[in-house]
Design an enzyme around this catalytic site. Structure first.
Site, PDB file in Angstrom:
ATOM      1  N   HIS A 100       0.820  -1.218   0.000  1.00  0.00           N
ATOM      2  CA  HIS A 100       0.000   0.000   0.000  1.00  0.00           C
ATOM      3  C   HIS A 100       0.853   1.266   0.000  1.00  0.00           C
ATOM      4  O   HIS A 100       0.369   2.341  -0.322  1.00  0.00           O
ATOM      5  CB  HIS A 100      -0.978  -0.007   1.176  1.00  0.00           C
ATOM      6  CG  HIS A 100      -0.360   0.219   2.511  1.00  0.00           C
ATOM      7  ND1 HIS A 100      -0.062  -0.796   3.386  1.00  0.00           N
ATOM      8  CD2 HIS A 100       0.021   1.345   3.147  1.00  0.00           C
ATOM      9  CE1 HIS A 100       0.468  -0.311   4.491  1.00  0.00           C
ATOM     10  NE2 HIS A 100       0.524   1.000   4.369  1.00  0.00           N
ATOM     11  N   ASP A 124       0.061  -7.550   1.296  1.00  0.00           N
ATOM     12  CA  ASP A 124       0.542  -6.181   1.510  1.00  0.00           C
ATOM     13  C   ASP A 124       2.071  -6.119   1.525  1.00  0.00           C
ATOM     14  O   ASP A 124       2.669  -5.376   2.298  1.00  0.00           O
ATOM     15  CB  ASP A 124      -0.030  -5.587   2.797  1.00  0.00           C
ATOM     16  CG  ASP A 124       0.111  -4.057   2.843  1.00  0.00           C
ATOM     17  OD1 ASP A 124       0.179  -3.451   1.758  1.00  0.00           O
ATOM     18  OD2 ASP A 124       0.155  -3.503   3.941  1.00  0.00           O
ATOM     19  N   GLY A 144       3.493   6.603   8.115  1.00  0.00           N
ATOM     20  CA  GLY A 144       4.894   6.732   7.745  1.00  0.00           C
ATOM     21  C   GLY A 144       5.717   5.559   8.218  1.00  0.00           C
ATOM     22  O   GLY A 144       6.785   5.275   7.683  1.00  0.00           O
ATOM     23  N   ASN A 145       5.229   4.826   9.245  1.00  0.00           N
ATOM     24  CA  ASN A 145       5.903   3.606   9.699  1.00  0.00           C
ATOM     25  C   ASN A 145       5.668   2.430   8.764  1.00  0.00           C
ATOM     26  O   ASN A 145       6.364   1.414   8.857  1.00  0.00           O
ATOM     27  CB  ASN A 145       5.418   3.198  11.093  1.00  0.00           C
ATOM     28  CG  ASN A 145       6.185   3.870  12.212  1.00  0.00           C
ATOM     29  OD1 ASN A 145       5.623   4.654  12.970  1.00  0.00           O
ATOM     30  ND2 ASN A 145       7.475   3.578  12.311  1.00  0.00           N
ATOM     31  N   SER A 146       4.682   2.531   7.896  1.00  0.00           N
ATOM     32  CA  SER A 146       4.337   1.413   7.021  1.00  0.00           C
ATOM     33  C   SER A 146       5.545   0.908   6.254  1.00  0.00           C
ATOM     34  O   SER A 146       6.266   1.679   5.631  1.00  0.00           O
ATOM     35  CB  SER A 146       3.275   1.840   6.003  1.00  0.00           C
ATOM     36  OG  SER A 146       2.007   1.715   6.526  1.00  0.00           O
ATOM     37  N   LEU A 191      -9.128 -22.268  -2.013  1.00  0.00           N
ATOM     38  CA  LEU A 191      -9.937 -23.451  -1.729  1.00  0.00           C
ATOM     39  C   LEU A 191     -11.283 -23.389  -2.442  1.00  0.00           C
ATOM     40  O   LEU A 191     -11.802 -24.407  -2.870  1.00  0.00           O
ATOM     41  CB  LEU A 191     -10.141 -23.591  -0.221  1.00  0.00           C
ATOM     42  CG  LEU A 191     -10.874 -24.828   0.286  1.00  0.00           C
ATOM     43  CD1 LEU A 191     -10.174 -26.104  -0.192  1.00  0.00           C
ATOM     44  CD2 LEU A 191     -10.958 -24.820   1.803  1.00  0.00           C
ATOM     45  N   GLY A 192     -11.857 -22.197  -2.545  1.00  0.00           N
ATOM     46  CA  GLY A 192     -13.122 -22.063  -3.270  1.00  0.00           C
ATOM     47  C   GLY A 192     -14.356 -22.237  -2.411  1.00  0.00           C
ATOM     48  O   GLY A 192     -15.315 -22.901  -2.831  1.00  0.00           O
ATOM     49  N   VAL A 193     -14.338 -21.647  -1.215  1.00  0.00           N
ATOM     50  CA  VAL A 193     -15.511 -21.692  -0.344  1.00  0.00           C
ATOM     51  C   VAL A 193     -15.764 -20.305   0.226  1.00  0.00           C
ATOM     52  O   VAL A 193     -14.851 -19.493   0.348  1.00  0.00           O
ATOM     53  CB  VAL A 193     -15.335 -22.694   0.831  1.00  0.00           C
ATOM     54  CG1 VAL A 193     -15.242 -24.118   0.332  1.00  0.00           C
ATOM     55  CG2 VAL A 193     -14.122 -22.333   1.681  1.00  0.00           C
TER      56      VAL A 193
END
Length: 526
Positions: free
Chosen positions: A173, A203, A274-276, A331-333
């Site tokens: 991000h 992320d 800013g820590n991201s 998985l598709g659920v």
């Protein structure tokens, strides 16, 4: 940082003094050893000077009745910051985004509409799903509506160097939508960075700068982290480069309500916009996580911060360096949380697991035999406590991997083996629900669907809800919903519903289809 809020922030174009004044007057998705000694046992932390305070407790009579939790020495954070701080970088990004008349030009003005875990707003493009978590200061009253316009935006985040030739890890991000990415080192040199790739699901983003012989950080493992151990963060909160904050691990394996594949490390380390993308160190100076999100009602730190485990980040990094993108298993659920009412309905001993509310007919789960109403309790032996544990575990596998699922079906345990698909493949949109349960009788007026209605709805059997009142209405059932099953068993007639409800205990789980989405709704009947 997500403000959970992401901690990368679009910095105001003000002086540091003005920013400090603003901060003073405002309020704002789970390793290592430590010098913390529990029960008399300590694991050595290289740069730490241990000062043990009392090992025993004396209760009046002079006899020793137990060993105190003694260690009181914290790691030498100064040495960690001095040695590895030069490998932590400041990241500045710039780009263009659409703004409206009441939008303002400063993305820093964005504030969360309500408390929640979220990333710090890097760009706040309205197309970003996180946009709904924030609100901006309104323009003057009476200002006429204007069409959106393009406006330049800038943001800042953090990152850290993982190889001497300039490979850098940060948050996806932080660089989302950026046209120009500038990396600034602690020796004040600046480099234009190339984004090798980013993975919104975890992320994680990987950058590359053209430089050699750069300082790097050692990478540890989040697997060995324990709750209560010391951790240290270095980053650029609000643009103040290479700021150091410390705290302890609050929890591990946290799943956040953002469909993330990440089992987050929760800490009480102070992180802010800013820590991201900055590193989270253990007491030995090893990076064990990437600071990513905070939980806040105001947009600033309030004691809850979340980091991506470095083990997961490294796997993503290796894929991006090799192929330019990361792949995740599927998985598709569609799943939902198991509350006490649903646990009672499915005769579970406790409200744990991931309840399957819908199965993609073309997905891996359907091929393996999973059914709506199954409760997935383990994946390859790893317990599923909260429903969010399932996507975090599945997302760490690779497409094509086989997993063994422990499933609760019809009051007993079963094992199912599934070969996972690729999450990047287009999947049928599925719904989630965590509806509250009502009280009293069922309160439904039902009729079987006609053949034409079944074809239009794409279902077999089912009953149309003509009226909902009492317990069902309180639980969220609405007229025009289609009732497909009770306690995991399909229904085609009102008589079947009556029989199943009569056999139920304190609650029943109704499988409801609404607008093409299927959800289990627990309804109290006893």
């Amino acid at each position: 940082m997500k403000t959970t809020q992401s901690t990368s922030s679009w910095m105001r174009r003000h002086s540091p003094t003005a920013l400090v004044l603003a901060l003073a007057t405002a309020g704002l998705i789970g390793g290592g050893t430590t010098a913390f000694v529990m029960g008399g046992h300590a694991r050595a932390a290289a740069p730490v000077s241990a000062a043990v305070v009392g090992a025993n407790l004396d209760h009046g009579g002079g006899s020793t009745v137990g060993t105190a939790v003694a260690p009181t020495a914290a790691p030498d954070f100064a040495q960690i910051a001095q040695r590895y701080g030069p490998a932590v970088v400041n990241i500045s990004v710039s780009g263009m985004r659409k703004v409206s008349a009441d939008d303002g030009d400063d993305a820093d003005d964005a504030q969360p509409a309500q408390g929640g875990a979220r990333r710090m707003p890097p760009g706040m493009d309205p197309s970003n799903p996180l946009f709904e978590f924030f609100r901006r200061f309104g323009g003057p009253e009476g200002m006429p509506f204007q069409m959106p316009r393009e406006a330049p935006v800038r943001g800042q985040g953090s990152g850290f160097i993982v190889s001497p030739d300039g490979v850098i890890l940060t948050n996806a991000h932080v660089v989302h939508g950026a046209k120009d990415v500038t990396v600034k080192l602690t020796d004040r040199r600046e480099f234009q960075a190339k984004v090798l790739g980013s993975d919104p699901k975890t992320d994680v983003a990987v950058l590359k700068i053209d430089a050699k012989n750069l300082p790097t950080v050692p990478l540890g493992s989040a697997q060995d982290l324990q709750v209560g151990q010391w951790v240290l963060a270095i980053g650029s909160p609000f643009g103040f480069e290479n700021s150091v904050t410390a705290g302890v691990v609050s929890a591990k394996g946290r799943s956040l309500p953002d469909d993330s594949f990440v089992p987050f490390i929760q800490t009480d380390v102070a992180v802010n916009p800013g820590n991201s993308g900055g590193p989270l160190f253990n007491a030995r100076g090893e990076v064990v996580g990437i600071n990513s999100q905070i939980y806040s009602r105001t947009g600033g730190y309030q004691g809850l911060s979340f980091a991506i485990p470095i083990d997961l980040a490294v796997r993503v990094k290796d894929q991006i360096v090799a192929t330019g993108h990361a792949s995740h298993a599927r998985l598709g659920v569609a799943i939902q949380e198991v509350n006490q009412a649903l646990a009672d309905s499915f005769k579970l001993d406790k409200p744990e697991g991931a309840l399957v509310s819908s199965v993609d007919p073309d997905g891996p789960a359907a091929a393996a035999g999973l059914e709506s109403g199954d409760v997935i309790r383990k994946v390859d032996g790893h317990p599923i406590v909260a429903s969010g544990d399932l996507p975090a575990l599945i997302g760490q596998s690779a497409p094509g991997d086989k997993v063994t699922l422990e499933v609760w079906r019809d009051g007993k345990r079963e094992e199912i083996t599934a070969r996972l698909g690729d999450a990047s493949a287009k999947a049928k949109r599925l719904a989630r629900s965590d509806e509250a349960a009502g009280k009293g009788r069922l309160g439904l007026s039902l009729r079987p669907l006609q053949a034409q209605e079944q074809r239009e709805a794409g279902v077999e059997g089912g009953l149309l809800v003509e009226r909902a009142e009492g317990a069902a209405a309180l639980a969220g059932v609405q007229p025009s919903d289609v009732l497909l099953g009770v306690d995991g068993k399909p229904v085609r007639s009102v008589e079947q519903v009556r029989e199943l409800v009569a056999k139920s205990g304190k609650s029943v789980a109704l499988l409801i289809e609404r607008d093409g989405n299927r959800i289990f709704v627990p309804v109290r009947v006893g």
